[in-house]
Design a protein around this motif. Sequence first.
Motif, mmCIF file in Angstrom:
data_model
loop_
_atom_site.group_PDB
_atom_site.id
_atom_site.type_symbol
_atom_site.label_atom_id
_atom_site.label_comp_id
_atom_site.label_asym_id
_atom_site.label_seq_id
_atom_site.Cartn_x
_atom_site.Cartn_y
_atom_site.Cartn_z
ATOM 1 N N PHE A 14 -15.799 -18.729 -4.692
ATOM 2 C CA PHE A 14 -16.350 -18.417 -3.370
ATOM 3 C C PHE A 14 -17.825 -18.058 -3.537
ATOM 4 O O PHE A 14 -18.253 -17.690 -4.638
ATOM 5 C CB PHE A 14 -15.594 -17.220 -2.759
ATOM 6 C CG PHE A 14 -14.193 -17.533 -2.334
ATOM 7 C CD1 PHE A 14 -13.943 -18.358 -1.240
ATOM 8 C CD2 PHE A 14 -13.107 -16.989 -3.014
ATOM 9 C CE1 PHE A 14 -12.643 -18.634 -0.831
ATOM 10 C CE2 PHE A 14 -11.803 -17.270 -2.626
ATOM 11 C CZ PHE A 14 -11.573 -18.099 -1.533
ATOM 12 N N PRO A 15 -18.603 -18.148 -2.441
ATOM 13 C CA PRO A 15 -20.035 -17.826 -2.565
ATOM 14 C C PRO A 15 -20.290 -16.433 -3.145
ATOM 15 O O PRO A 15 -21.302 -16.200 -3.786
ATOM 16 C CB PRO A 15 -20.546 -17.928 -1.118
ATOM 17 C CG PRO A 15 -19.584 -18.851 -0.453
ATOM 18 C CD PRO A 15 -18.255 -18.623 -1.092
ATOM 19 N N ASN A 16 -19.360 -15.504 -2.934
ATOM 20 C CA ASN A 16 -19.565 -14.148 -3.476
ATOM 21 C C ASN A 16 -19.045 -14.009 -4.902
ATOM 22 O O ASN A 16 -18.880 -12.906 -5.405
ATOM 23 C CB ASN A 16 -18.903 -13.110 -2.576
ATOM 24 C CG ASN A 16 -17.381 -13.229 -2.603
ATOM 25 O OD1 ASN A 16 -16.839 -14.136 -3.219
ATOM 26 N ND2 ASN A 16 -16.702 -12.307 -1.942
ATOM 27 N N LYS A 17 -18.740 -15.143 -5.520
ATOM 28 C CA LYS A 17 -18.304 -15.229 -6.932
ATOM 29 C C LYS A 17 -16.843 -14.829 -7.161
ATOM 30 O O LYS A 17 -16.376 -14.780 -8.310
ATOM 31 C CB LYS A 17 -19.222 -14.414 -7.861
ATOM 32 C CG LYS A 17 -20.689 -14.809 -7.833
ATOM 33 C CD LYS A 17 -21.157 -15.070 -9.242
ATOM 34 C CE LYS A 17 -22.607 -15.468 -9.401
ATOM 35 N NZ LYS A 17 -23.289 -16.111 -8.320
ATOM 36 N N GLU A 18 -16.114 -14.534 -6.104
ATOM 37 C CA GLU A 18 -14.670 -14.349 -6.281
ATOM 38 C C GLU A 18 -14.035 -15.704 -6.582
ATOM 39 O O GLU A 18 -14.602 -16.753 -6.278
ATOM 40 C CB GLU A 18 -14.059 -13.744 -5.018
ATOM 41 C CG GLU A 18 -14.432 -12.281 -4.837
ATOM 42 C CD GLU A 18 -14.009 -11.699 -3.502
ATOM 43 O OE1 GLU A 18 -14.140 -10.487 -3.318
ATOM 44 O OE2 GLU A 18 -13.580 -12.471 -2.604
ATOM 45 N N THR A 19 -12.838 -15.644 -7.168
ATOM 46 C CA THR A 19 -12.186 -16.884 -7.608
ATOM 47 C C THR A 19 -11.228 -17.407 -6.552
ATOM 48 O O THR A 19 -10.415 -16.661 -6.007
ATOM 49 C CB THR A 19 -11.424 -16.619 -8.932
ATOM 50 O OG1 THR A 19 -12.370 -16.218 -9.910
ATOM 51 C CG2 THR A 19 -10.691 -17.844 -9.419
ATOM 52 N N LYS A 20 -11.350 -18.713 -6.306
ATOM 53 C CA LYS A 20 -10.445 -19.380 -5.360
ATOM 54 C C LYS A 20 -9.497 -20.244 -6.193
ATOM 55 O O LYS A 20 -9.961 -21.003 -7.047
ATOM 56 C CB LYS A 20 -11.299 -20.264 -4.444
ATOM 57 C CG LYS A 20 -10.577 -21.032 -3.389
ATOM 58 C CD LYS A 20 -11.655 -21.775 -2.586
ATOM 59 C CE LYS A 20 -11.109 -22.519 -1.422
ATOM 60 N NZ LYS A 20 -12.191 -23.147 -0.646
ATOM 61 N N VAL A 21 -8.202 -20.095 -5.985
ATOM 62 C CA VAL A 21 -7.234 -20.890 -6.755
ATOM 63 C C VAL A 21 -6.426 -21.733 -5.780
ATOM 64 O O VAL A 21 -5.815 -21.198 -4.841
ATOM 65 C CB VAL A 21 -6.278 -19.978 -7.570
ATOM 66 C CG1 VAL A 21 -5.345 -20.813 -8.435
ATOM 67 C CG2 VAL A 21 -7.065 -19.005 -8.440
#
Length: 269
Positions: A14-21
């Motif tokens: 995600f743009p905020n650097k969280e991970t999308k799985v």
Amino acid sequence: MIVLNTYAIITEQFPNKETKVKDFDPYILKDNLLEFTYQEDGDLIKLLFVKKRIDQEQVNCKLVINYMPYSRMDRKIEGDLFTLQYICAFINDLHFEKVYVIEPHSAKTIELLRNSEAIYPALDWLPAIMDQMQFTDQDRIVFPDKGAAARYHNTGYDHSCIFDKTRNPETGRIENMLLKQGDIPKGAKCIIVDDLCSAGGTFLWAGQTLKQMGASEIYLLVTHCEPRVLSGKLLDQDSPIDKVFTGTSMMQQTHPKIEYITINLENYV
Ligand SMILES: O=P(O)(O)OC[C@H]1O[C@H](OP(=O)(O)OP(=O)(O)O)[C@H](O)[C@@H]1O
């Protein structure tokens, strides 16, 4: 990278650097085996998310760790955290049915990981490489330090040599290497066997020493090889190492001096 029953799990950021799985279809869940290839710490959170998702289906799952992260931080070093114990606790908390670790750096990993087993593919690759090099009784298998000797001490090779390595813990630089056991006959071909090549200092030093002792050809066999090796001197034209044989757990970039060997997991799990 995470592969579940041969399906690569797709991840994004995600743009905020969280991970999308990306979710997977539960129909792929059968005799579940998760293959985990660590490249950076963010991969550990991907592993957490995928295992939690599998748990929702109430099925068992085995884990293969292609390279055990933090496996070199296997003891308390003054001033630093003993981080391997925390990584092992993190994996234990994911409750895998069984954990296979491809060539951990030391026995500490297996001691700390529940239901775990180490796999040593380099030892299975060695006979074919010896054949390719047309090894004779005059040639030598070389273990570059005490760690390698401890891992492979019962391999049954009569003509093996062991070095004693001194690494400065502050700088990480190799400061000395002495042949502690065995001999190098003039013109011997040598295969250095170890778990991991990082910057390559260990093997450059071992290779130079072996050349000075009269070795003719020198090969390196390591289960894991970090991309860092590409920016060091180990693969230079004038390096004493003629060729590196390695697995693909950490890099796949082509290089004229590197030959990759693929691990056939079916042989082990
Ligand atoms: O390519 P390099 O940068 O030389 O690193 C590779 C070497 O480092 C590791 O051992 P390490 O020196 O950590 O051994 P130890 O755990 O026994 O101290 C590994 O087993 C290799 O021998």
